[in-house]
Design a protein around this motif. Sequence first.
Motif, PDB file in Angstrom:
ATOM      1  N   CYS A 653       0.688  -1.279   0.037  1.00 17.30           N
ATOM      2  CA  CYS A 653      -0.103   0.122   0.053  1.00 17.30           C
ATOM      3  C   CYS A 653       0.716   1.175  -0.045  1.00 17.30           C
ATOM      4  N   TYR A 654       1.965   1.504   0.632  1.00 17.44           N
ATOM      5  CA  TYR A 654       2.710   2.503   0.808  1.00 17.44           C
ATOM      6  C   TYR A 654       3.155   3.146  -0.575  1.00 17.44           C
ATOM      7  N   SER A 655       3.397   2.095  -1.444  1.00 18.19           N
ATOM      8  CA  SER A 655       3.841   2.500  -2.816  1.00 18.19           C
ATOM      9  C   SER A 655       2.637   3.034  -4.000  1.00 18.19           C
ATOM     10  N   SER A 656       1.474   2.890  -3.360  1.00 15.77           N
ATOM     11  CA  SER A 656       0.237   3.195  -4.199  1.00 15.77           C
ATOM     12  C   SER A 656       0.258   4.730  -4.541  1.00 15.77           C
ATOM     13  N   PRO A 657      -0.327   5.138  -5.679  1.00 16.93           N
ATOM     14  CA  PRO A 657      -0.272   6.485  -6.044  1.00 16.93           C
ATOM     15  C   PRO A 657      -1.744   7.203  -5.034  1.00 16.93           C
ATOM     16  N   ASN A 658      -2.283   6.298  -4.671  1.00 14.05           N
ATOM     17  CA  ASN A 658      -3.595   6.757  -3.978  1.00 14.05           C
ATOM     18  C   ASN A 658      -3.079   7.374  -2.580  1.00 14.05           C
ATOM     19  N   LYS A 659      -3.372   8.400  -2.230  1.00 14.27           N
ATOM     20  CA  LYS A 659      -2.899   9.408  -1.149  1.00 14.27           C
ATOM     21  C   LYS A 659      -3.639   8.807   0.214  1.00 14.27           C
ATOM     22  N   ASN A 660      -4.933   8.769   0.002  1.00  5.07           N
ATOM     23  CA  ASN A 660      -5.645   7.997   1.003  1.00  5.07           C
ATOM     24  C   ASN A 660      -5.210   6.611   1.356  1.00  5.07           C
ATOM     25  N   LEU A 661      -5.002   5.898   0.366  1.00  4.47           N
ATOM     26  CA  LEU A 661      -4.519   4.672   0.882  1.00  4.47           C
ATOM     27  C   LEU A 661      -2.930   4.417   1.473  1.00  4.47           C
ATOM     28  N   GLN A 662      -2.083   5.482   1.119  1.00  8.56           N
ATOM     29  CA  GLN A 662      -0.848   5.566   1.623  1.00  8.56           C
ATOM     30  C   GLN A 662      -0.947   6.100   3.184  1.00  8.56           C
ATOM     31  N   LEU A 663      -1.948   7.128   3.663  1.00  4.20           N
ATOM     32  CA  LEU A 663      -2.081   7.619   4.854  1.00  4.20           C
ATOM     33  C   LEU A 663      -2.692   6.539   5.704  1.00  4.20           C
ATOM     34  N   SER A 664      -3.562   5.663   5.133  1.00  8.15           N
ATOM     35  CA  SER A 664      -4.374   4.720   5.948  1.00  8.15           C
ATOM     36  C   SER A 664      -3.136   3.584   6.241  1.00  8.15           C
ATOM     37  N   TYR A 665      -2.070   3.235   5.505  1.00  6.28           N
ATOM     38  CA  TYR A 665      -1.367   2.235   5.689  1.00  6.28           C
ATOM     39  C   TYR A 665      -0.288   2.706   6.667  1.00  6.28           C
ATOM     40  N   SER A 666       0.175   4.058   6.499  1.00  2.00           N
ATOM     41  CA  SER A 666       1.174   4.728   7.496  1.00  2.00           C
ATOM     42  C   SER A 666       0.355   4.648   8.911  1.00  2.00           C
ATOM     43  N   THR A 667      -0.724   4.958   9.057  1.00  2.00           N
ATOM     44  CA  THR A 667      -1.479   5.113  10.276  1.00  2.00           C
ATOM     45  C   THR A 667      -1.749   3.431  10.892  1.00  2.00           C
ATOM     46  N   VAL A 688       7.617  -4.166  11.912  1.00  2.00           N
ATOM     47  CA  VAL A 688       6.809  -2.754  11.750  1.00  2.00           C
ATOM     48  C   VAL A 688       8.194  -1.605  11.531  1.00  2.00           C
ATOM     49  N   LEU A 689       9.199  -1.705  12.067  1.00  2.00           N
ATOM     50  CA  LEU A 689      10.141  -0.713  11.674  1.00  2.00           C
ATOM     51  C   LEU A 689      10.494  -0.968  10.056  1.00  2.00           C
ATOM     52  N   SER A 690      10.837  -2.079   9.815  1.00  2.00           N
ATOM     53  CA  SER A 690      11.198  -2.375   8.426  1.00  2.00           C
ATOM     54  C   SER A 690      10.118  -1.700   7.763  1.00  2.00           C
ATOM     55  N   ALA A 691       8.756  -1.864   7.959  1.00  2.00           N
ATOM     56  CA  ALA A 691       7.528  -1.225   6.793  1.00  2.00           C
ATOM     57  C   ALA A 691       7.704  -0.060   6.984  1.00  2.00           C
ATOM     58  N   ALA A 692       7.968   0.800   8.339  1.00  2.00           N
ATOM     59  CA  ALA A 692       8.021   2.355   8.599  1.00  2.00           C
ATOM     60  C   ALA A 692       9.049   2.728   7.832  1.00  2.00           C
ATOM     61  N   LEU A 693      10.442   2.202   7.627  1.00  2.00           N
ATOM     62  CA  LEU A 693      11.731   2.466   6.899  1.00  2.00           C
ATOM     63  C   LEU A 693      11.068   2.575   5.420  1.00  2.00           C
ATOM     64  N   GLU A 694      10.477   1.610   4.985  1.00  2.00           N
ATOM     65  CA  GLU A 694      10.103   1.755   3.596  1.00  2.00           C
ATOM     66  C   GLU A 694       9.285   2.934   3.032  1.00  2.00           C
ATOM     67  N   ILE A 695       8.314   3.156   3.959  1.00  2.00           N
ATOM     68  CA  ILE A 695       7.436   4.331   3.734  1.00  2.00           C
ATOM     69  C   ILE A 695       8.385   5.450   4.036  1.00  2.00           C
ATOM     70  N   ALA A 696       8.982   5.902   4.695  1.00  2.00           N
ATOM     71  CA  ALA A 696       9.587   6.983   5.046  1.00  2.00           C
ATOM     72  C   ALA A 696      10.846   7.348   3.869  1.00  2.00           C
ATOM     73  N   GLU A 697      11.427   6.129   3.192  1.00  2.00           N
ATOM     74  CA  GLU A 697      12.168   6.495   1.980  1.00  2.00           C
ATOM     75  C   GLU A 697      11.484   6.608   0.595  1.00  2.00           C
ATOM     76  N   GLU A 698       9.989   6.338   0.678  1.00  2.00           N
ATOM     77  CA  GLU A 698       9.522   6.476  -0.601  1.00  2.00           C
ATOM     78  C   GLU A 698       9.401   8.044  -0.857  1.00  2.00           C
ATOM     79  N   GLU A 699       9.744   8.649  -2.199  1.00  2.00           N
ATOM     80  CA  GLU A 699       9.618   9.846  -2.469  1.00  2.00           C
ATOM     81  C   GLU A 699       8.567  10.551  -2.706  1.00  2.00           C
ATOM     82  N   ASN A 700       7.654   9.818  -3.463  1.00  2.00           N
ATOM     83  CA  ASN A 700       6.296  10.439  -3.795  1.00  2.00           C
ATOM     84  C   ASN A 700       5.181  10.360  -2.713  1.00  2.00           C
ATOM     85  N   LEU A 701       5.469  10.859  -1.583  1.00  2.00           N
ATOM     86  CA  LEU A 701       4.741  10.347  -0.295  1.00  2.00           C
ATOM     87  C   LEU A 701       3.941  11.511   0.211  1.00  2.00           C
ATOM     88  N   GLU A 702       2.804  11.466   0.275  1.00  2.00           N
ATOM     89  CA  GLU A 702       1.993  12.364   1.032  1.00  2.00           C
ATOM     90  C   GLU A 702       2.493  12.904   2.271  1.00  2.00           C
TER      91      GLU A 702
END
Length: 760
Positions: A653-667, A688-702
Amino acid sequence: MEIDPKEYQLRCELRGHEDDVRGICVCGNAGIATSSRDRTVRFWSPDTSDDRKYAASKILLGHTSFVGPLAWIFPNEEFPEGGIVSGGMDTLVLVWDLRTGEKVRTLEGHQLQVTGVALDDGDIVSSSVDCTLRRWRNGQSIEFWDAHKAPIQAVIKLPSGELVTGSSDTTLKLWRGKTCIQTFVGHTDTVRGLAVMSGLGILSASHDGSIRLWALSGELLMEMVGHTSIVYSVDSHVSGLVVSGSEDCSAKIWKDGVCVQSIEHPGCVWDVKFLDNGDIVTACSDGVLRIWTVHQDKISDSVELESYASQISHYKRSRKKVGGLKLDELPGLDALQVPGTSDGQTKVVREGDNGVAYAWNMGEQKWDKIGEVVDGPDDNMKRPVLDGIEYEYVFDVDIGDGEPVRKLPYNRSDNPYDTADKWLLKENLPLSYRQQIVEFILQNSGQKDFTLNSSFRDPFTGANAYIPGEPSNMSATASSKPTFKHIPKKGVLVFDVAQFDGILKKITEFNNALLSDPEKKNLSLTEHELFRLGAIVKILKDTSHYHCSKFADVDIALLLKLLNSWPLAMIFPVIDILRMTLLHPDGATVLLSHFEAENDVLMEMIKKVTAKPAIPGNILTSIRLVTNLFKNSCYNNWLYKNRSEVLDAFSSCYSSPNKNLQLSYSTLILNYAVLLIEKKDQEGQSQVLSAALEIAEEENLEVDSKFRALVAIGSLMLNGLVKRIALDFDVETIAKAAKASKDAKIAEVGADIELLTKQS
């Protein structure tokens, strides 16, 4: 209707009044009427060329002094386009025909200013500073009575037919005819504004700085405290939101008694009203009427938004004083081009919105910066009020993501350590925040060189306070413990807003499609089942009765039946209802038994909706449903037991272009971090840390998505068992990138994480 809890933004400004806008009356879909100190009433109609805006269509001239309260006469035989009732400082009540814009009646009888007008089955009821209520019929005063022993400031009519008044005697009174059947006691100053809160009772706004919600029985149901001065007006919306306007130059939006947004204005906010669609109208002392919206298609363009930001900045500068001088009167930075005449000579210059002091360094022939100049409170300005008490300062304290801003009162004569301790206990916050709060108080009250009286004793422990730079019996580690702005995360976040009308509409649409398909007709809902769905939604909408409302077993069974039997492409609105049902105490309890059964309904649903090719609507609603499980601790074991499967299912979900989906996954990730820290589970924290680091490294993120991932990382490093793992994953690089962000909160949490990386 439900309002999405996004922040209100400026929709449009209505300019035309030549002095303070004092009153607002929403006239159905026809438009908005406003009153002003400029002696006029103006009517604004929807702009046919731009649906965001309104245009002045009529100016009603007749009052000889400033105009205050207004009421709307619905179209009838006498007034085919409706009418307006207005009351003024001139003691008159005037009735206007909107079709012609002409005054058709002048009602004379009050001895002093008219403060309120209400319609009562064709009659007009008015209140006045002369302490009376008057009833008018066909232009004549048919009765009046002394309703309070002090000026009456407002009158409203309840849906049940009674009248309610608010007075300078600090009380509200409930009237049936001329008989007072209830007096509401609790405010400590003038009751200035009143409003009906549908299904609950009466809202009152007071000079004591508070808003109160009362049951008709006289019981105080809720108190909303947050304004720092007189509250002039209050209004409510069917969504449950409340808005208030104050002399502190803000309109505040409240949800369930908590201030969820404060909208700054360049002047006092005299009146506030909701439009039917949830937009808010505010009347300001700068003569401008403004409309605020959460609807993206109605927000002002960037030029208008920048213009408003400039108005606010200019207004703040015009009011701010430093060193006894108005900020606007201070010289700019160019004044530092002129050399000083003696060593230590000081000069105060304007830097942005602050005054900054410099001292002349004769040896190096340059101005050395001393620091920002902070004045004590201006004695000519009204002091801020909190809980009915005046203070020199009432600070806004933001303790982190998802938590409401807290109010911290302080007087310079108070001991800051004493103030911090009492406040932390009152707000149920950790006493470990003590030093951070003390330093915040000293910084913001201009007492950087504060010296503590050695006789001071901690009122709760009996010990002396720790003073920075002084010997202490605390360990060196404790005394030098760093403080963080956004970590660790306390509590969890949920998705608690739903567009119920849209959900039911979508279910009906899908049901009609099933009915028209001979092969799937047997899957369709009966008329009774559709009625039951409506009943479920009604329970979910009525949040004020969550403590006592219950779901029938057949209702839960119906939702689960749809979840299991309807075509995959049609179940996302059903998942959305289940998402909100989990936030209801009884709903959460009933559903738990189904999720803990041998055939785990929830886990089966997750597998079904995440199987490829996945349907975006199903993914979004299901990840939000799982996120809402964290609200109730009875689901902690389910979440803990199934964490690997849940996180794997939603991992893309973190790499989805859908901003609502990005926010839901990070929550979801942030909530899991909080839970697994509590469980002291290193393996789970690593996942969880691994997943959070993946999100944080994503460039096109809300921005909010990245922020929540970074808070999860920082919280796991600070209170969890995975700091070493984070360092191995080069979290320092992520922290530095975040710290360089243009977004303030991303930069702040980046600094928090960077500080963690430097600790041994």
